[in-house]
Scaffold this motif. Structure first.
Motif, short mmCIF file in Angstrom:
data_model
loop_
_atom_site.label_atom_id
_atom_site.label_comp_id
_atom_site.label_asym_id
_atom_site.label_seq_id
_atom_site.Cartn_x
_atom_site.Cartn_y
_atom_site.Cartn_z
N UNK A 18 0.79 -1.17 0.24
CA UNK A 18 0.26 0.12 0.10
C UNK A 18 0.53 0.90 -0.09
N UNK A 19 0.26 2.70 -0.40
CA UNK A 19 1.58 3.26 -0.75
C UNK A 19 1.30 4.22 0.49
N UNK A 20 0.83 3.59 1.93
CA UNK A 20 1.44 4.22 2.79
C UNK A 20 2.39 3.81 3.52
N UNK A 21 3.07 2.82 2.94
CA UNK A 21 4.93 2.61 3.03
C UNK A 21 6.02 2.93 1.99
N UNK A 22 6.81 3.23 2.58
CA UNK A 22 8.05 3.74 1.63
C UNK A 22 8.64 2.52 2.09
N UNK A 23 8.97 2.32 0.85
CA UNK A 23 10.19 0.82 0.79
C UNK A 23 11.18 1.44 -0.42
N UNK A 24 12.95 0.73 0.62
CA UNK A 24 13.12 1.37 -0.56
C UNK A 24 14.77 -0.03 -0.16
N UNK A 25 15.19 -0.15 -0.95
CA UNK A 25 16.34 -1.34 -0.62
C UNK A 25 17.43 -1.24 -1.64
N UNK A 26 18.13 -2.71 -1.94
CA UNK A 26 19.02 -2.78 -2.71
C UNK A 26 19.13 -4.19 -2.71
N UNK A 27 18.54 -4.68 -3.65
CA UNK A 27 18.90 -6.49 -4.11
C UNK A 27 17.84 -7.17 -3.60
N UNK A 28 16.63 -6.55 -2.99
CA UNK A 28 15.59 -6.75 -2.05
C UNK A 28 14.18 -5.85 -2.10
N UNK A 36 0.06 -11.94 3.07
CA UNK A 36 0.53 -11.02 3.47
C UNK A 36 1.73 -10.19 3.41
N UNK A 37 2.00 -8.69 4.30
CA UNK A 37 3.74 -8.29 3.45
C UNK A 37 4.31 -9.05 3.28
N UNK A 38 5.54 -9.31 2.15
CA UNK A 38 6.80 -9.83 2.73
C UNK A 38 7.75 -9.09 1.92
N UNK A 39 8.64 -8.88 3.50
CA UNK A 39 10.40 -7.79 2.72
C UNK A 39 11.17 -9.44 2.32
N UNK A 40 11.89 -9.38 1.66
CA UNK A 40 12.69 -10.50 1.20
C UNK A 40 14.57 -9.98 1.04
N UNK A 41 15.03 -10.35 0.44
CA UNK A 41 16.60 -10.14 0.42
C UNK A 41 17.61 -10.85 -0.45
N UNK A 42 17.63 -10.54 -1.38
CA UNK A 42 19.05 -11.93 -1.98
C UNK A 42 20.06 -12.56 -1.09
N UNK A 43 20.27 -13.04 -0.84
CA UNK A 43 21.74 -13.56 -0.48
C UNK A 43 22.86 -12.85 -0.84
N UNK A 44 23.40 -11.44 -0.81
CA UNK A 44 24.65 -10.78 -1.25
C UNK A 44 24.85 -10.24 -0.42
N UNK A 45 26.21 -9.86 -0.46
CA UNK A 45 26.47 -8.72 0.53
C UNK A 45 26.12 -7.41 0.43
N UNK A 46 25.69 -6.38 1.22
CA UNK A 46 25.11 -5.36 0.95
C UNK A 46 23.52 -5.36 0.11
N UNK A 47 23.23 -6.61 0.49
CA UNK A 47 21.39 -6.36 0.13
C UNK A 47 20.71 -5.53 1.61
N UNK A 48 19.57 -5.06 1.31
CA UNK A 48 18.52 -4.71 2.38
C UNK A 48 17.49 -4.48 1.56
N UNK A 49 16.64 -4.40 2.28
CA UNK A 49 15.33 -3.99 2.05
C UNK A 49 14.76 -3.29 3.02
N UNK A 50 13.81 -1.81 3.13
CA UNK A 50 13.17 -1.42 4.40
C UNK A 50 11.97 -0.86 4.44
N UNK A 51 11.25 -0.94 5.08
CA UNK A 51 9.95 -0.30 4.63
C UNK A 51 9.73 0.37 6.24
N UNK A 52 8.78 1.96 5.10
CA UNK A 52 9.04 3.04 6.70
C UNK A 52 7.41 3.36 6.22
#
Length: 171
Positions: A18-28, A36-52
């Motif tokens: 939903x647009x209420x969430x600000x989502x950003x990341x690298x390789x995620x 269900x809401x799902x945050x997922x990342x690849x198994x790589x150095x520096x990968x992340x995802x975040x939701x605000x």
């Protein structure tokens, strides 16, 4: 007095949150899967995802309930959950200010963290609280005034009545 925000995360698998969430990341990514809401990342150095979550009024007391599941026991991965986060991001893991928890898939220890102007302090660490493995787990994080506490349990079990840890920030 009731929830400030609740999200049912309903929609087509793979669609955005939903647009209420600000989502950003690298390789995620943040997507919907089986309602269900799902945050997922690849198994790589520096990968992340975040939701605000944005657009929610500031409150002194907060309560968050969510489930999570580790994909593997990669010791470099972690999950950071924060309430009362303000001031933008300190880094890719934590808000500039707030109270929260940090978990890793290779340890049963959960750390209670405090962020002030980008500086992290560990208020407490509790061992033996998180299941090490890929089973689904639930966590309730609560911040009431300057007290931070949490409950953690495996899926299919009732929510425990007792808090796993409760720490009052005296600073």
């Amino acid at each position: 007095t009731g929830p400030l925000f609740s999200d049912a995360f309903t929609g087509t698998d793979g669609s955005a949150w939903d647009s209420a969430w600000a989502v950003s990341g690298v390789s995620g990514s943040a997507s919907l899967l089986s309602n269900a809401g799902r945050l997922s990342i690849t198994n790589a150095a520096g990968a992340y995802v975040r939701a605000l979550l944005s657009g929610v009024p500031a409150v002194a007391d907060s309560d968050l309930l969510l489930s999570y599941r580790w994909n593997s026991a990669n010791p470099g991965a972690n999950l950071s959950i924060f309430l009362r986060g303000v001031g933008g991001w300190s880094n890719k893991l934590r808000p500039r200010n707030g109270y929260g928890l940090q978990l890793t898939p290779s340890s049963s220890t959960v750390s209670i963290k405090k962020m002030v102007n980008g500086t992290v302090t560990t208020l407490a660490s509790t061992s033996g609280t998180q299941q090490v493995g890929t089973g689904k787990q639930w966590i309730r994080l609560q911040v009431v005034g300057s007290t931070v506490r949490y409950r953690l349990w495996t899926d299919g079990q009732p929510e425990p009545a007792a808090w796993r840890a409760s720490v009052t920030d005296s600073s």
